[in-house]
Scaffold this motif. Structure first.
Motif, PDB file in Angstrom:
ATOM      1  N   ASN A   1     -22.374 -22.583 -40.986  1.00  0.00           N
ATOM      2  CA  ASN A   1     -22.668 -23.892 -40.372  1.00  0.00           C
ATOM      3  C   ASN A   1     -23.074 -23.739 -38.910  1.00  0.00           C
ATOM      4  N   ARG A   2     -23.650 -22.587 -38.586  1.00  0.00           N
ATOM      5  CA  ARG A   2     -24.099 -22.332 -37.214  1.00  0.00           C
ATOM      6  C   ARG A   2     -25.579 -21.930 -37.211  1.00  0.00           C
ATOM      7  N   MET A   3     -26.247 -22.256 -36.124  1.00  0.00           N
ATOM      8  CA  MET A   3     -27.577 -21.738 -35.869  1.00  0.00           C
ATOM      9  C   MET A   3     -27.530 -20.978 -34.551  1.00  0.00           C
ATOM     10  N   TYR A   4     -28.229 -19.836 -34.512  1.00  0.00           N
ATOM     11  CA  TYR A   4     -28.237 -18.982 -33.329  1.00  0.00           C
ATOM     12  C   TYR A   4     -29.671 -18.862 -32.820  1.00  0.00           C
ATOM     13  N   SER A   5     -29.846 -19.035 -31.527  1.00  0.00           N
ATOM     14  CA  SER A   5     -31.183 -18.993 -30.924  1.00  0.00           C
ATOM     15  C   SER A   5     -31.217 -17.968 -29.799  1.00  0.00           C
ATOM     16  N   GLY A   6     -32.249 -17.120 -29.819  1.00  0.00           N
ATOM     17  CA  GLY A   6     -32.449 -16.137 -28.765  1.00  0.00           C
ATOM     18  C   GLY A   6     -33.658 -16.522 -27.938  1.00  0.00           C
ATOM     19  N   SER A   7     -33.586 -16.247 -26.633  1.00  0.00           N
ATOM     20  CA  SER A   7     -34.604 -16.782 -25.729  1.00  0.00           C
ATOM     21  C   SER A   7     -35.068 -15.752 -24.707  1.00  0.00           C
ATOM     22  N   MET A   8     -36.212 -16.065 -24.104  1.00  0.00           N
ATOM     23  CA  MET A   8     -36.703 -15.275 -22.989  1.00  0.00           C
ATOM     24  C   MET A   8     -35.806 -15.411 -21.759  1.00  0.00           C
ATOM     25  N   ASP A   9     -34.910 -16.387 -21.765  1.00  0.00           N
ATOM     26  CA  ASP A   9     -33.990 -16.532 -20.634  1.00  0.00           C
ATOM     27  C   ASP A   9     -32.805 -15.570 -20.740  1.00  0.00           C
ATOM     28  N   GLN A  10     -32.872 -14.615 -21.703  1.00  0.00           N
ATOM     29  CA  GLN A  10     -31.908 -13.524 -21.885  1.00  0.00           C
ATOM     30  C   GLN A  10     -30.593 -13.969 -22.507  1.00  0.00           C
ATOM     31  N   SER A  11     -30.543 -15.190 -23.009  1.00  0.00           N
ATOM     32  CA  SER A  11     -29.295 -15.696 -23.584  1.00  0.00           C
ATOM     33  C   SER A  11     -29.442 -16.019 -25.063  1.00  0.00           C
TER      34      SER A  11
ATOM     35  N   TYR B   1     -19.648  -4.055 -30.461  1.00  0.00           N
ATOM     36  CA  TYR B   1     -20.327  -2.753 -30.479  1.00  0.00           C
ATOM     37  C   TYR B   1     -21.726  -2.919 -29.904  1.00  0.00           C
ATOM     38  N   THR B   2     -22.174  -1.909 -29.148  1.00  0.00           N
ATOM     39  CA  THR B   2     -23.531  -1.902 -28.605  1.00  0.00           C
ATOM     40  C   THR B   2     -24.224  -0.615 -29.022  1.00  0.00           C
ATOM     41  N   HIS B   3     -25.347  -0.765 -29.711  1.00  0.00           N
ATOM     42  CA  HIS B   3     -26.177   0.375 -30.102  1.00  0.00           C
ATOM     43  C   HIS B   3     -27.369   0.437 -29.157  1.00  0.00           C
ATOM     44  N   THR B   4     -27.613   1.611 -28.590  1.00  0.00           N
ATOM     45  CA  THR B   4     -28.669   1.758 -27.588  1.00  0.00           C
ATOM     46  C   THR B   4     -29.824   2.589 -28.140  1.00  0.00           C
ATOM     47  N   GLU B   5     -31.045   2.128 -27.876  1.00  0.00           N
ATOM     48  CA  GLU B   5     -32.257   2.842 -28.245  1.00  0.00           C
ATOM     49  C   GLU B   5     -32.961   3.330 -26.977  1.00  0.00           C
ATOM     50  N   GLU B   6     -33.983   4.148 -27.157  1.00  0.00           N
ATOM     51  CA  GLU B   6     -34.744   4.647 -26.017  1.00  0.00           C
ATOM     52  C   GLU B   6     -35.820   3.661 -25.577  1.00  0.00           C
ATOM     53  N   HIS B   7     -36.088   2.659 -26.416  1.00  0.00           N
ATOM     54  CA  HIS B   7     -37.146   1.700 -26.119  1.00  0.00           C
ATOM     55  C   HIS B   7     -36.646   0.292 -26.422  1.00  0.00           C
ATOM     56  N   GLY B   8     -37.381  -0.696 -25.897  1.00  0.00           N
ATOM     57  CA  GLY B   8     -37.024  -2.079 -26.155  1.00  0.00           C
ATOM     58  C   GLY B   8     -37.203  -2.439 -27.617  1.00  0.00           C
ATOM     59  N   LEU B   9     -36.385  -3.373 -28.096  1.00  0.00           N
ATOM     60  CA  LEU B   9     -36.428  -3.787 -29.494  1.00  0.00           C
ATOM     61  C   LEU B   9     -37.202  -5.092 -29.644  1.00  0.00           C
TER      62      LEU B   9
ATOM     63  N   HIS C   1     -26.940  -9.795 -22.822  1.00  0.00           N
ATOM     64  CA  HIS C   1     -28.210  -9.075 -22.716  1.00  0.00           C
ATOM     65  C   HIS C   1     -28.796  -9.235 -21.317  1.00  0.00           C
ATOM     66  N   THR C   2     -29.581  -8.246 -20.907  1.00  0.00           N
ATOM     67  CA  THR C   2     -30.174  -8.262 -19.566  1.00  0.00           C
ATOM     68  C   THR C   2     -31.691  -8.374 -19.617  1.00  0.00           C
ATOM     69  N   ASP C   3     -32.239  -8.678 -20.794  1.00  0.00           N
ATOM     70  CA  ASP C   3     -33.677  -8.905 -20.929  1.00  0.00           C
ATOM     71  C   ASP C   3     -33.884  -9.862 -22.097  1.00  0.00           C
ATOM     72  N   VAL C   4     -35.129 -10.117 -22.432  1.00  0.00           N
ATOM     73  CA  VAL C   4     -35.459 -11.082 -23.487  1.00  0.00           C
ATOM     74  C   VAL C   4     -34.733 -10.743 -24.788  1.00  0.00           C
ATOM     75  N   VAL C   5     -34.099 -11.747 -25.397  1.00  0.00           N
ATOM     76  CA  VAL C   5     -33.483 -11.582 -26.713  1.00  0.00           C
ATOM     77  C   VAL C   5     -34.575 -11.827 -27.750  1.00  0.00           C
TER      78      VAL C   5
ATOM     79  N   LEU D   1     -35.153  -6.599 -25.434  1.00  0.00           N
ATOM     80  CA  LEU D   1     -35.996  -5.658 -24.710  1.00  0.00           C
ATOM     81  C   LEU D   1     -35.183  -4.802 -23.743  1.00  0.00           C
ATOM     82  N   ASP D   2     -33.879  -5.095 -23.597  1.00  0.00           N
ATOM     83  CA  ASP D   2     -33.025  -4.248 -22.757  1.00  0.00           C
ATOM     84  C   ASP D   2     -32.598  -2.963 -23.469  1.00  0.00           C
TER      85      ASP D   2
END
Length: 432
Positions: free
Chosen positions: A280-290, A346-354, A308-312, A327-328
């Motif tokens: 019963n939830r909707m989740y929204s990711g934004s360029m405002d990093q939230s 948990y945080t999984h880190t890549e070498e490039h933005g996602l 997050h510290t960049d665009v979600v 993109l972080d």
């Protein structure tokens, strides 16, 4: 210069031996001089000595002769070439396997191979294939789009695949033959696509178009300001994430056969680029990093996630978890605390933005995660371990991934190409 068996070899100046093996070692490899010797070890020399004007070897000082013998300061080996203009470094040293030699490859796509012009062939140290791992294979490319593919959808019960692009077209493909059966000019860049029941929705600038593939009815949903980047259905409502940061909602009126405006959800300060519904939830990711969490019962924001510290770029529901990609260069796994709020576990880190996430279950009901990166690749992981199962490579970045039936999945990249893939073992349901 001597002629040896019809091949040219260059004598290295210096004393010769009566043994054939020694004679070979005193000769410079002709293929090496052309920059294309692939033998390891090579019986001929991959180095040369300077010669004097009279053709004799110049005096090199005390101990110089020893430096060219085994155990000396410079090794006389086919693996070494100290010339500044050689091309040996382009081919990695080969390792013998069962009396054969193989080139150890770097897991990076060969750009020359992509363009059909790699001159190193099987000796190239870069990949000449579109994927690694043995759990999936490429079935067919679908060519036609001229710009980045931003939407792929396969309506339930349909034998047609719909793809949308920034080239202002939606292309319709026959799933049985892989042939193009229709092109629709939508008059603007496609920002996203979604299918629900008989409806196919296309996000455009200031507009959402809706097509009923059963009745051929076409509707225009007005209200968005700027490009529509994301679409999702939840609680009998169609939601659209817009460039201005608002999330608009419509409800279908069966009697009037139209979609009527239902709500406008505000809170994001920049474009909403990804939406997903879970429970019963909707989740929204934004360029405002939230990321904002919305109640589908009240249509109110009940939590804002700001780790997050960049665009979600993408959000995905899996079991009791929320996954978010940015993109972080991180994928974050969120879980609810006793209070009901989400926190990063948990945080999984890549070498490039996602760029985008997509999930499915394999034939053993194990969840598998696709992570598209802006280095033109997709990483495929098991969950929850994030153990890599393989990689997929494209000419440009992959913006769209769609799961199909019978082990099929589809990718669309920045060059405009759509690819059809198949798992070696048939998977079951897709993740949300």
């Amino acid at each position: 210069m001597d002629m040896d068996g019809g091949r040219r070899v260059f004598n290295r100046l210096g004393p010769s031996s009566s043994t054939d093996n020694t004679n070979k070692q005193q000769k410079v490899c002709f293929h090496w001089r052309q920059g294309k010797c692939t033998r390891y070890p090579c019986p001929f020399l991959h180095s040369e000595l300077p010669t004097a004007a009279n053709g004799k070897r110049p005096h090199q000082g005390f101990g110089a002769e020893d430096n060219y013998r085994a155990g000396g300061g410079l090794r006389r080996s086919g693996n070494y070439n100290f010339s500044n203009n050689n091309t040996w470094g382009r081919v990695q040293p080969q390792q013998p396997v069962n009396n054969r030699t193989v080139v150890k490859r770097i897991e990076k796509l060969c750009n020359h191979w992509v363009q059909g012009s790699c001159k190193f062939g099987d000796n190239c140290k870069y990949l000449h294939q579109w994927s690694t791992g043995d759990c999936f294979s490429l079935l067919a490319p679908l060519d036609g789009h001229q710009q980045v593919v931003t939407g792929i959808t396969l309506p339930m019960g349909s034998d047609k695949l719909y793809t949308g692009s920034q080239d202002e077209t939606v292309r319709v493909w026959d799933c049985q033959s892989g042939q193009l059966v229709g092109v629709v000019n939508v008059g603007g860049a496609v920002g996203c696509m979604l299918s629900e029941g008989p409806w196919v929705f296309v996000g455009l600038a200031n507009l959402v178009k809706a097509w009923n593939i059963q009745t051929s009815a076409e509707l225009s949903l007005n209200g968005p300001v700027g490009q529509v980047y994301s679409l999702v259905v939840g609680s009998d409502l169609l939601f659209a994430g817009t460039q201005e940061g608002a999330i608009l909602a419509w409800k279908f009126n069966v009697a009037a056969n139209c979609f009527e405006p239902a709500a406008s959800l505000k809170g994001h300060t920049l474009a909403v680029v990804t939406l997903v519904v879970g429970g019963n939830r909707m989740y929204s990711g934004s360029m405002d990093q939230s990321i904002r969490v919305w109640s589908l019962e009240t249509l109110q924001c009940i939590q804002t996630l700001s780790s997050h510290t960049d665009v979600v770029m993408s959000v995905l529901c899996w079991d009791q978890f929320l996954l978010s990609a940015s993109l972080d260069k991180t994928v974050k796994v969120w879980a609810a605390t006793e209070s009901g709020n989400l926190e990063v576990t948990y945080t999984h880190t890549e070498e490039h933005g996602l760029l985008t996430l997509c999930g499915m279950h394999d034939s053993e009901a194990k969840p598998v995660l696709f992570c598209s990166l802006n280095d033109n690749s997709i990483r495929v992981y098991d969950l929850p371990s994030f153990t890599e199962r393989g990689k997929i490579y494209s000419k440009k970045e992959v913006r769209s991934i769609q799961i199909g039936p019978g082990g099929l999945f589809f990718t669309g990249d920045g060059s405009g190409q759509v690819r059809v893939w198949k798992w070696s073992a048939e998977p079951s349901t897709a993740l949300s």
